[in-house]
Design an enzyme around this catalytic site. Sequence first.
Site, PDB file in Angstrom:
ATOM      1  N   HIS A 105       0.841  -1.200   0.000  1.00  0.00           N
ATOM      2  CA  HIS A 105       0.000   0.000   0.000  1.00  0.00           C
ATOM      3  C   HIS A 105       0.871   1.242   0.000  1.00  0.00           C
ATOM      4  O   HIS A 105       1.832   1.338   0.741  1.00  0.00           O
ATOM      5  CB  HIS A 105      -0.967   0.031   1.200  1.00  0.00           C
ATOM      6  CG  HIS A 105      -0.312  -0.200   2.521  1.00  0.00           C
ATOM      7  ND1 HIS A 105       0.065  -1.449   2.948  1.00  0.00           N
ATOM      8  CD2 HIS A 105       0.031   0.654   3.512  1.00  0.00           C
ATOM      9  CE1 HIS A 105       0.611  -1.365   4.146  1.00  0.00           C
ATOM     10  NE2 HIS A 105       0.613  -0.095   4.512  1.00  0.00           N
ATOM     11  N   HIS A 107       1.021   5.207   0.802  1.00  0.00           N
ATOM     12  CA  HIS A 107       0.358   6.221   1.630  1.00  0.00           C
ATOM     13  C   HIS A 107       0.426   7.575   0.929  1.00  0.00           C
ATOM     14  O   HIS A 107       1.488   7.965   0.435  1.00  0.00           O
ATOM     15  CB  HIS A 107       1.092   6.402   2.964  1.00  0.00           C
ATOM     16  CG  HIS A 107       1.053   5.237   3.898  1.00  0.00           C
ATOM     17  ND1 HIS A 107       0.239   5.218   5.013  1.00  0.00           N
ATOM     18  CD2 HIS A 107       1.739   4.073   3.922  1.00  0.00           C
ATOM     19  CE1 HIS A 107       0.445   4.079   5.686  1.00  0.00           C
ATOM     20  NE2 HIS A 107       1.345   3.370   5.043  1.00  0.00           N
TER      21      HIS A 107
HETATM   22  P1  AMP Z   1       1.712   0.316   7.352  1.00  0.00           P
HETATM   23  O1  AMP Z   1       2.341   0.574   8.685  1.00  0.00           O
HETATM   24  O2  AMP Z   1       2.412   1.012   6.221  1.00  0.00           O
HETATM   25  O3  AMP Z   1       1.499  -1.153   7.116  1.00  0.00           O
HETATM   26  O4  AMP Z   1       0.303   1.021   7.407  1.00  0.00           O
HETATM   27  C1  AMP Z   1      -0.893   0.341   7.594  1.00  0.00           C
HETATM   28  C2  AMP Z   1      -1.962   1.385   7.619  1.00  0.00           C
HETATM   29  O5  AMP Z   1      -3.213   0.737   7.485  1.00  0.00           O
HETATM   30  C3  AMP Z   1      -2.017   2.190   8.923  1.00  0.00           C
HETATM   31  O6  AMP Z   1      -1.838   3.571   8.627  1.00  0.00           O
HETATM   32  C4  AMP Z   1      -3.407   1.884   9.470  1.00  0.00           C
HETATM   33  O7  AMP Z   1      -4.012   3.009  10.075  1.00  0.00           O
HETATM   34  C5  AMP Z   1      -4.161   1.457   8.226  1.00  0.00           C
HETATM   35  N1  AMP Z   1      -5.280   0.556   8.447  1.00  0.00           N
HETATM   36  C6  AMP Z   1      -5.287  -0.571   9.193  1.00  0.00           C
HETATM   37  N2  AMP Z   1      -6.505  -1.148   9.142  1.00  0.00           N
HETATM   38  C7  AMP Z   1      -7.272  -0.371   8.331  1.00  0.00           C
HETATM   39  C8  AMP Z   1      -8.621  -0.431   7.879  1.00  0.00           C
HETATM   40  N3  AMP Z   1      -9.446  -1.411   8.237  1.00  0.00           N
HETATM   41  N4  AMP Z   1      -9.064   0.552   7.053  1.00  0.00           N
HETATM   42  C9  AMP Z   1      -8.251   1.544   6.678  1.00  0.00           C
HETATM   43  N5  AMP Z   1      -6.978   1.653   7.065  1.00  0.00           N
HETATM   44  C10 AMP Z   1      -6.480   0.719   7.884  1.00  0.00           C
END
Ligand code: AMP
Length: 148
Positions: A105, A107
């Site tokens: 993903h 950001h």
């Molecule tokens: P990372 O640390 O790059 O893996 O970021 C994961 C991101 O996913 C974090 O910023 C979380 O806030 C976000 N996240 C986790 N669960 C969900 C969800 N159900 N819907 C939207 N964002 C999410």
Amino acid sequence: MSAEPTDEDCIFCRIVAGEIPSRTVHETDTVLAFLDANPLAPGHTLVVPKAHHETLADTPEDVASDVLTALYELTPTVERAVDADASNVAFNNGSAAGQEVPHLHGHIVPRFEGDGGNPIHALVGSRPDLSDEELDDIAEGISAELEA
Ligand code: AMP
Ligand code: ZN
């Protein structure tokens, strides 16, 4: 199918499948973009491939290209929508880099003048002290890997 492979234990696969709700802002055959549930700023958006791939290295080139195209299209759009001054666009690419959800993903984090945040240079605790020779070796090593 554009959402293959999937992982039933993966939260982003479950969002793609519609099993978990999301604030989706953009969708193509291969990519989904939705608001981060725990935003660092208003408009914090995640762009994911619909298929489950963990890191950039695991992702087929055409799918990675679709993710980057969506980031390209969405970044100025998100900035306009929340009246941001700028943005950080980044991947936590692998667990050692802080990736918590093991589904690729990107950001988009909108930034605002005086928001007190940091640039991407604040990612590491301390910078390595590399000599010119070490930098030359690293550059040569990367080029050699590309040609391998
Ligand atoms: P990372 O640390 O790059 O893996 O970021 C994961 C991101 O996913 C974090 O910023 C979380 O806030 C976000 N996240 C986790 N669960 C969900 C969800 N159900 N819907 C939207 N964002 C999410
Ligand atoms: Zn997944």
